[in-house]
Design a protein around this motif. Structure first.
Motif, PDB file in Angstrom:
ATOM      1  N   GLU A  56       0.825  -1.209   0.000  1.00 61.03           N
ATOM      2  CA  GLU A  56       0.000   0.000   0.000  1.00 61.03           C
ATOM      3  C   GLU A  56       0.862   1.262   0.000  1.00 61.03           C
ATOM      4  O   GLU A  56       0.600   2.199  -0.759  1.00 61.03           O
ATOM      5  N   ILE A  57       1.911   1.288   0.798  1.00 59.27           N
ATOM      6  CA  ILE A  57       2.776   2.470   0.875  1.00 59.27           C
ATOM      7  C   ILE A  57       3.497   2.709  -0.452  1.00 59.27           C
ATOM      8  O   ILE A  57       3.726   3.845  -0.851  1.00 59.27           O
ATOM      9  N   VAL A  58       3.828   1.651  -1.163  1.00 61.92           N
ATOM     10  CA  VAL A  58       4.506   1.789  -2.463  1.00 61.92           C
ATOM     11  C   VAL A  58       3.580   2.459  -3.467  1.00 61.92           C
ATOM     12  O   VAL A  58       3.988   3.373  -4.197  1.00 61.92           O
ATOM     13  N   PHE A  59       2.323   2.040  -3.496  1.00 61.26           N
ATOM     14  CA  PHE A  59       1.377   2.621  -4.446  1.00 61.26           C
ATOM     15  C   PHE A  59       1.034   4.063  -4.071  1.00 61.26           C
ATOM     16  O   PHE A  59       0.846   4.909  -4.946  1.00 61.26           O
ATOM     17  N   GLN A  60       0.960   4.344  -2.784  1.00 63.38           N
ATOM     18  CA  GLN A  60       0.730   5.725  -2.366  1.00 63.38           C
ATOM     19  C   GLN A  60       1.914   6.606  -2.743  1.00 63.38           C
ATOM     20  O   GLN A  60       1.738   7.748  -3.187  1.00 63.38           O
ATOM     21  N   LEU A  61       3.109   6.079  -2.582  1.00 63.25           N
ATOM     22  CA  LEU A  61       4.308   6.818  -2.968  1.00 63.25           C
ATOM     23  C   LEU A  61       4.349   7.038  -4.476  1.00 63.25           C
ATOM     24  O   LEU A  61       4.738   8.118  -4.945  1.00 63.25           O
ATOM     25  N   LEU A  62       3.924   6.051  -5.242  1.00 65.42           N
ATOM     26  CA  LEU A  62       3.864   6.176  -6.694  1.00 65.42           C
ATOM     27  C   LEU A  62       2.912   7.295  -7.096  1.00 65.42           C
ATOM     28  O   LEU A  62       3.207   8.090  -7.998  1.00 65.42           O
ATOM     29  N   PHE A  63       1.782   7.380  -6.422  1.00 63.63           N
ATOM     30  CA  PHE A  63       0.824   8.457  -6.689  1.00 63.63           C
ATOM     31  C   PHE A  63       1.436   9.822  -6.378  1.00 63.63           C
ATOM     32  O   PHE A  63       1.318  10.757  -7.165  1.00 63.63           O
ATOM     33  N   VAL A  64       2.116   9.909  -5.242  1.00 61.22           N
ATOM     34  CA  VAL A  64       2.723  11.180  -4.837  1.00 61.22           C
ATOM     35  C   VAL A  64       3.827  11.581  -5.814  1.00 61.22           C
ATOM     36  O   VAL A  64       3.953  12.758  -6.165  1.00 61.22           O
ATOM     37  N   VAL A  65       4.625  10.627  -6.262  1.00 60.38           N
ATOM     38  CA  VAL A  65       5.680  10.926  -7.239  1.00 60.38           C
ATOM     39  C   VAL A  65       5.056  11.467  -8.524  1.00 60.38           C
ATOM     40  O   VAL A  65       5.559  12.438  -9.105  1.00 60.38           O
ATOM     41  N   GLY A  66       3.968  10.875  -8.973  1.00 60.27           N
ATOM     42  CA  GLY A  66       3.279  11.371 -10.163  1.00 60.27           C
ATOM     43  C   GLY A  66       2.778  12.791  -9.974  1.00 60.27           C
ATOM     44  O   GLY A  66       2.887  13.633 -10.874  1.00 60.27           O
ATOM     45  N   LEU A  67       2.249  13.074  -8.805  1.00 57.59           N
ATOM     46  CA  LEU A  67       1.762  14.420  -8.501  1.00 57.59           C
ATOM     47  C   LEU A  67       2.911  15.425  -8.500  1.00 57.59           C
ATOM     48  O   LEU A  67       2.787  16.525  -9.053  1.00 57.59           O
ATOM     49  N   VAL A  68       4.028  15.040  -7.903  1.00 60.91           N
ATOM     50  CA  VAL A  68       5.198  15.916  -7.873  1.00 60.91           C
ATOM     51  C   VAL A  68       5.719  16.163  -9.290  1.00 60.91           C
ATOM     52  O   VAL A  68       6.112  17.288  -9.629  1.00 60.91           O
ATOM     53  N   VAL A  69       5.717  15.143 -10.127  1.00 61.32           N
ATOM     54  CA  VAL A  69       6.163  15.294 -11.524  1.00 61.32           C
ATOM     55  C   VAL A  69       5.293  16.321 -12.241  1.00 61.32           C
ATOM     56  O   VAL A  69       5.807  17.210 -12.931  1.00 61.32           O
ATOM     57  N   VAL A  70       3.984  16.217 -12.076  1.00 58.97           N
ATOM     58  CA  VAL A  70       3.072  17.161 -12.745  1.00 58.97           C
ATOM     59  C   VAL A  70       3.289  18.577 -12.228  1.00 58.97           C
ATOM     60  O   VAL A  70       3.386  19.533 -13.015  1.00 58.97           O
ATOM     61  N   LEU A  71       3.391  18.731 -10.919  1.00 53.23           N
ATOM     62  CA  LEU A  71       3.569  20.066 -10.352  1.00 53.23           C
ATOM     63  C   LEU A  71       4.916  20.673 -10.734  1.00 53.23           C
ATOM     64  O   LEU A  71       4.998  21.857 -11.094  1.00 53.23           O
ATOM     65  N   TYR A  72       5.977  19.882 -10.666  1.00 52.01           N
ATOM     66  CA  TYR A  72       7.313  20.378 -10.989  1.00 52.01           C
ATOM     67  C   TYR A  72       7.411  20.795 -12.451  1.00 52.01           C
ATOM     68  O   TYR A  72       7.846  21.907 -12.763  1.00 52.01           O
ATOM     69  N   HIS A  73       6.980  19.935 -13.341  1.00 46.38           N
ATOM     70  CA  HIS A  73       7.086  20.260 -14.765  1.00 46.38           C
ATOM     71  C   HIS A  73       6.077  21.337 -15.169  1.00 46.38           C
ATOM     72  O   HIS A  73       6.334  22.094 -16.106  1.00 46.38           O
ATOM     73  N   GLY A  74       4.960  21.411 -14.473  1.00 46.30           N
ATOM     74  CA  GLY A  74       4.022  22.506 -14.710  1.00 46.30           C
ATOM     75  C   GLY A  74       4.638  23.848 -14.358  1.00 46.30           C
ATOM     76  O   GLY A  74       4.519  24.826 -15.106  1.00 46.30           O
ATOM     77  N   GLN A  75       5.319  23.885 -13.235  1.00 45.87           N
ATOM     78  CA  GLN A  75       5.991  25.111 -12.811  1.00 45.87           C
ATOM     79  C   GLN A  75       7.116  25.472 -13.783  1.00 45.87           C
ATOM     80  O   GLN A  75       7.281  26.634 -14.160  1.00 45.87           O
ATOM     81  N   LYS A  76       7.885  24.483 -14.214  1.00 46.20           N
ATOM     82  CA  LYS A  76       8.972  24.740 -15.162  1.00 46.20           C
ATOM     83  C   LYS A  76       8.419  25.242 -16.504  1.00 46.20           C
ATOM     84  O   LYS A  76       8.998  26.131 -17.127  1.00 46.20           O
ATOM     85  N   TYR A  77       7.294  24.659 -16.937  1.00 47.32           N
ATOM     86  CA  TYR A  77       6.678  25.071 -18.201  1.00 47.32           C
ATOM     87  C   TYR A  77       6.184  26.516 -18.115  1.00 47.32           C
ATOM     88  O   TYR A  77       6.391  27.293 -19.040  1.00 47.32           O
ATOM     89  N   LEU A  78       5.547  26.865 -17.002  1.00 50.17           N
ATOM     90  CA  LEU A  78       5.045  28.232 -16.844  1.00 50.17           C
ATOM     91  C   LEU A  78       6.198  29.228 -16.796  1.00 50.17           C
ATOM     92  O   LEU A  78       6.083  30.340 -17.324  1.00 50.17           O
ATOM     93  N   LYS A  79       7.297  28.865 -16.149  1.00 50.60           N
ATOM     94  CA  LYS A  79       8.477  29.755 -16.141  1.00 50.60           C
ATOM     95  C   LYS A  79       9.094  29.860 -17.524  1.00 50.60           C
ATOM     96  O   LYS A  79       9.536  30.930 -17.935  1.00 50.60           O
ATOM     97  N   TYR A  80       9.133  28.751 -18.260  1.00 52.79           N
ATOM     98  CA  TYR A  80       9.698  28.743 -19.607  1.00 52.79           C
ATOM     99  C   TYR A  80       8.898  29.656 -20.536  1.00 52.79           C
ATOM    100  O   TYR A  80       9.456  30.368 -21.363  1.00 52.79           O
ATOM    101  N   LYS A  81       7.579  29.621 -20.388  1.00 55.46           N
ATOM    102  CA  LYS A  81       6.703  30.472 -21.211  1.00 55.46           C
ATOM    103  C   LYS A  81       6.562  31.880 -20.635  1.00 55.46           C
ATOM    104  O   LYS A  81       5.792  32.689 -21.161  1.00 55.46           O
TER     105      LYS A  81
END
Length: 67
Positions: free
Chosen positions: A39-64
């Motif tokens: 269960e903790i592995v799948f929860q961590l996988l979800f959190v990693v996905g969320l961090v990926v979206v937020l991080y790259h979203g922020q980088k994209y907005l700064k790039y533009k």
């Protein structure tokens, strides 16, 4: 200079959501099968996905230059 917007968009639209979906499905299947060993592995996988979206979203907005 290389155009990074394509990389950011791929991570925002595909990589992050796929990780989040995998974490969600793993959690649901674990609950259905009464097997919460990973269960903790799948929860961590979800959190990693969320961090990926937020991080790259922020980088994209700064790039533009929106942020």
């Amino acid at each position: 200079m290389m155009n990074y917007s394509f990389i950011y968009l791929i991570h925002i639209l595909f990589v992050g959501p796929l990780l989040m979906y995998s974490g969600y499905v793993g959690t649901v299947l674990g609950e259905k099968c009464n097997d919460n060993n990973y269960e903790i592995v799948f929860q961590l996988l979800f959190v990693v996905g969320l961090v990926v979206v937020l991080y790259h979203g922020q980088k994209y907005l700064k790039y533009k230059e929106i942020l």
